[in-house]
Motif scaffolding. Structure first.
Motif, PDB file in Angstrom:
ATOM      1  N   SER A   7       0.823  -1.203   0.000  1.00  0.00           N
ATOM      2  CA  SER A   7       0.000   0.000   0.000  1.00  0.00           C
ATOM      3  C   SER A   7       0.859   1.256   0.000  1.00  0.00           C
ATOM      4  CB  SER A   7      -0.926   0.006   1.225  1.00  0.00           C
ATOM      5  OG  SER A   7      -0.174  -0.091   2.419  1.00  0.00           O
ATOM      6  N   PHE A   8       0.347   2.291  -0.672  1.00  0.00           N
ATOM      7  CA  PHE A   8       1.005   3.584  -0.728  1.00  0.00           C
ATOM      8  C   PHE A   8      -0.007   4.683  -0.434  1.00  0.00           C
ATOM      9  CE2 PHE A   8       3.548   0.897  -3.511  1.00  0.00           C
ATOM     10  CZ  PHE A   8       4.838   1.203  -3.116  1.00  0.00           C
ATOM     11  N   ILE A   9       0.525   5.833  -0.034  1.00  0.00           N
ATOM     12  CA  ILE A   9      -0.306   7.026   0.158  1.00  0.00           C
ATOM     13  C   ILE A   9       0.281   8.129  -0.719  1.00  0.00           C
ATOM     14  CG2 ILE A   9      -1.169   8.737   1.785  1.00  0.00           C
ATOM     15  CD1 ILE A   9      -0.775   6.598   3.979  1.00  0.00           C
ATOM     16  N   LEU A  10      -0.540   8.713  -1.566  1.00  0.00           N
ATOM     17  CA  LEU A  10      -0.101   9.773  -2.473  1.00  0.00           C
ATOM     18  C   LEU A  10      -0.513  11.129  -1.915  1.00  0.00           C
ATOM     19  CD1 LEU A  10       0.883  10.990  -5.183  1.00  0.00           C
ATOM     20  CD2 LEU A  10      -1.372  10.438  -6.127  1.00  0.00           C
ATOM     21  N   ASN A  11       0.459  12.037  -1.787  1.00  0.00           N
ATOM     22  CA  ASN A  11       0.178  13.412  -1.385  1.00  0.00           C
ATOM     23  C   ASN A  11      -0.238  14.188  -2.631  1.00  0.00           C
ATOM     24  OD1 ASN A  11       0.665  16.307  -0.925  1.00  0.00           O
ATOM     25  ND2 ASN A  11       1.504  15.660   1.037  1.00  0.00           N
ATOM     26  N   LYS A  12      -1.459  14.703  -2.649  1.00  0.00           N
ATOM     27  CA  LYS A  12      -1.993  15.362  -3.839  1.00  0.00           C
ATOM     28  C   LYS A  12      -1.265  16.659  -4.168  1.00  0.00           C
ATOM     29  CE  LYS A  12      -6.734  13.693  -3.164  1.00  0.00           C
ATOM     30  NZ  LYS A  12      -8.144  14.129  -2.968  1.00  0.00           N
ATOM     31  N   GLU A  13      -0.743  17.338  -3.160  1.00  0.00           N
ATOM     32  CA  GLU A  13      -0.092  18.628  -3.406  1.00  0.00           C
ATOM     33  C   GLU A  13       1.335  18.444  -3.915  1.00  0.00           C
ATOM     34  OE1 GLU A  13       0.859  22.875  -1.155  1.00  0.00           O
ATOM     35  OE2 GLU A  13       0.112  21.162  -0.003  1.00  0.00           O
ATOM     36  N   LYS A  59       2.653   7.043   7.989  1.00  0.00           N
ATOM     37  CA  LYS A  59       3.198   6.815   6.637  1.00  0.00           C
ATOM     38  C   LYS A  59       4.704   7.056   6.619  1.00  0.00           C
ATOM     39  CE  LYS A  59       2.226  11.540   5.012  1.00  0.00           C
ATOM     40  NZ  LYS A  59       2.019  12.094   6.334  1.00  0.00           N
ATOM     41  N   LYS A  60       5.389   6.413   5.640  1.00  0.00           N
ATOM     42  CA  LYS A  60       6.841   6.567   5.488  1.00  0.00           C
ATOM     43  C   LYS A  60       7.154   7.023   4.070  1.00  0.00           C
ATOM     44  CE  LYS A  60       7.990   3.029   8.920  1.00  0.00           C
ATOM     45  NZ  LYS A  60       8.706   1.741   9.175  1.00  0.00           N
ATOM     46  N   LYS A  61       8.020   8.014   3.952  1.00  0.00           N
ATOM     47  CA  LYS A  61       8.345   8.622   2.657  1.00  0.00           C
ATOM     48  C   LYS A  61       8.994   7.598   1.728  1.00  0.00           C
ATOM     49  CE  LYS A  61       8.842  12.344  -0.010  1.00  0.00           C
ATOM     50  NZ  LYS A  61       9.784  13.420   0.350  1.00  0.00           N
ATOM     51  N   GLU A  62       8.516   7.561   0.460  1.00  0.00           N
ATOM     52  CA  GLU A  62       9.060   6.665  -0.553  1.00  0.00           C
ATOM     53  C   GLU A  62       9.657   7.409  -1.738  1.00  0.00           C
ATOM     54  OE1 GLU A  62       9.296   3.330  -0.892  1.00  0.00           O
ATOM     55  OE2 GLU A  62       8.434   2.801   1.044  1.00  0.00           O
ATOM     56  N   GLY A  63       9.266   8.661  -1.985  1.00  0.00           N
ATOM     57  CA  GLY A  63       9.732   9.395  -3.164  1.00  0.00           C
ATOM     58  C   GLY A  63       8.572   9.699  -4.089  1.00  0.00           C
ATOM     59  N   ASP A  64       8.844   9.741  -5.397  1.00  0.00           N
ATOM     60  CA  ASP A  64       7.773   9.978  -6.353  1.00  0.00           C
ATOM     61  C   ASP A  64       7.961   9.057  -7.550  1.00  0.00           C
ATOM     62  OD1 ASP A  64       9.148  11.367  -8.700  1.00  0.00           O
ATOM     63  OD2 ASP A  64       9.784  12.638  -7.022  1.00  0.00           O
ATOM     64  N   PHE A  65       6.959   9.031  -8.441  1.00  0.00           N
ATOM     65  CA  PHE A  65       6.989   8.141  -9.589  1.00  0.00           C
ATOM     66  C   PHE A  65       6.949   8.890 -10.913  1.00  0.00           C
ATOM     67  CE2 PHE A  65       5.268   5.173  -6.339  1.00  0.00           C
ATOM     68  CZ  PHE A  65       6.236   4.194  -6.445  1.00  0.00           C
ATOM     69  N   ILE A  66       7.240  10.189 -10.898  1.00  0.00           N
ATOM     70  CA  ILE A  66       7.207  10.988 -12.121  1.00  0.00           C
ATOM     71  C   ILE A  66       8.627  11.202 -12.626  1.00  0.00           C
ATOM     72  CG2 ILE A  66       6.557  13.201 -13.142  1.00  0.00           C
ATOM     73  CD1 ILE A  66       4.335  13.395 -11.122  1.00  0.00           C
ATOM     74  N   LYS A  67       8.855  10.905 -13.912  1.00  0.00           N
ATOM     75  CA  LYS A  67      10.158  11.147 -14.503  1.00  0.00           C
ATOM     76  C   LYS A  67      10.378  12.641 -14.689  1.00  0.00           C
ATOM     77  CE  LYS A  67      10.679   6.847 -17.139  1.00  0.00           C
ATOM     78  NZ  LYS A  67      10.822   6.274 -18.505  1.00  0.00           N
ATOM     79  N   SER A  68      11.597  13.071 -14.428  1.00  0.00           N
ATOM     80  CA  SER A  68      11.932  14.479 -14.605  1.00  0.00           C
ATOM     81  C   SER A  68      12.574  14.680 -15.969  1.00  0.00           C
ATOM     82  CB  SER A  68      12.897  14.939 -13.502  1.00  0.00           C
ATOM     83  OG  SER A  68      13.284  16.277 -13.715  1.00  0.00           O
TER      84      SER A  68
END
Length: 396
Positions: A199-205, A259-268
């Motif tokens: 499971s993951f939690i996505l921060n919308k902001e 929750k624990k920080k994992e990073g993001d999934f968007i390529k820069s």
């Protein structure tokens, strides 16, 4: 909620009651999605535009559409008390149409939007949420009609619901997995459960992802299951050890606090110096253009031509009548505009539709030339049931 092909009710302390309703043979809970629309409970067919409403002890059909079977796995959502459908699959074809349900007419209508060429026709999406009137989509699927198999597309986009345009597209990292279920928790977070039961939690902001360890039961969510939030608890359908459907609840505050920080999934894809230079150049260009042209623009009618600065737009007779009223009055009521389209013995709904089509057409032609909306509307200050129309004050 719809759980295991049954309709249930959950109260504020989590008590579950099985409900029994009268409904026509055409209604099968397994083939419908539940939505809260204008303080009503409605059920939308998963593949067509058929809509039912819960009224007392009955579920009755309320739409005037038909079973077209082209909306399978579409992205369905409610925004500002309006039900929308985006994309979908049917008759060996994916689509990227955006349509909305007019609950007053019981009909569906299409929305023309800008930059549609930036996305592919799609069906079931990985994750979606709405924040600040912008629809965010993370990943989607395309069904190949040759073998009827789904191809996962690791791309996303942002759709501005106010401007009606795709404002951004992006690529997702290879580590992103399309989830088996996801749940909109509140204004800030989305809960995601992937196929490996993680499971993951996505921060919308910030669009950052966090991990959270759910229990075995909590992680056994049903694909695309119905859900509900009551008293800061998320309720959704899962399977127990005997594969029976049950309803599980999760405390949202506990979920977020641990929750624990994992990073993001968007390529820069940023080349920072280049983009900074381009942005600064663009701002300078816009400033110069505004200085040269902005103060010189005015709105006027010359016979059947609308003039705005150097821009000229050809109009028909009804458009001229509408704009003449708006140019001569600060605000014009809906009834005044209906008089322009009045035809003896004609249905008032049809007259109102003709009026709306005329205004939408004027705005569309003006936006194509200026990227601005010409005619706007708001609730009357004298009577909130009435609508007033006026010209965009920023243009005057």
């Amino acid at each position: 909620m719809i759980v295991d092909n049954e309709i249930i009710q959950i109260d504020s302390v989590g008590t579950i009651n099985n409900l029994s309703f009268k409904y026509e043979n055409g209604f099968d809970p397994e083939k419908f999605k539940r939505f809260e629309l204008n303080e009503k409970i409605v059920f939308l067919n998963e593949s067509s535009g058929i809509v039912y409403e819960l009224k007392n002890d009955s579920i009755v059909r309320i739409d005037n559409s038909y079973n077209d079977n082209i909306h399978n796995l579409s992205l369905d959502f409610v925004h500002r008390d309006t039900l929308f459908r985006f994309g979908g699959y049917g008759y060996f074809k994916n689509n990227k149409n955006l349509i909305f349900y007019d609950d007053k007419l019981g009909e569906w209508d299409i929305i023309n939007y800008k930059n549609s060429d930036l996305i592919k026709p799609f069906n079931y999406v990985g994750i979606h949420f709405i924040r600040d009137n912008k629809l965010h989509v993370f990943g989607y699927y395309i069904i190949k009609y040759e073998n009827n198999k789904s191809e996962m597309v690791n791309k996303g986009f942002v759709f501005d619901l106010n401007k009606r345009e795709i404002t951004k597209t992006f690529d997702l990292k290879d580590s992103f997995e399309h989830p088996r279920s996801y749940f909109d928790l509140n204004q800030d977070y989305v809960l995601i459960i992937n196929k490996q039961r993680k499971s993951f939690i996505l921060n919308k902001e910030t669009l950052d992802f966090y991990s959270y360890k759910l229990s075995v039961i909590e992680n056994s969510s049903i694909f695309n299951s119905d859900s509900s939030i009551i008293e800061n608890k998320l309720y959704f359908e899962t399977k127990d050890s005997r594969m029976n459907s049950i309803v599980t609840s999760i405390n949202i505050d506990s979920l977020i606090d641990n929750k624990k920080k994992e990073g993001d999934f968007i390529k820069s894809n940023w080349d920072y110096p280049f983009y900074v230079l381009m942005i600064l150049s663009g701002l300078v260009f816009i400033f110069i253009i505004k200085k040269i042209f902005f103060n010189k623009k005015s709105i006027s009618l010359n016979e059947k031509t609308l003039n705005y600065g150097r821009i000229k737009i050809e109009l028909n007779d009804k458009m001229v009548d509408v704009l003449s009223l708006l140019l001569n009055h600060k605000k014009v009521s809906n009834n005044q505009l209906l008089d322009v389209f009045y035809v003896k013995n004609q249905n008032r709904i049809h007259i109102n539709r003709e009026k709306n089509n005329c205004i939408d057409r004027i705005n569309l032609m003006f936006e194509l030339k200026t990227n601005k909306q010409l005619i706007q509307k708001e609730k009357s200050l004298l009577d909130n049931r009435m609508i007033d129309y006026y010209l965009n004050k920023d243009l005057l």
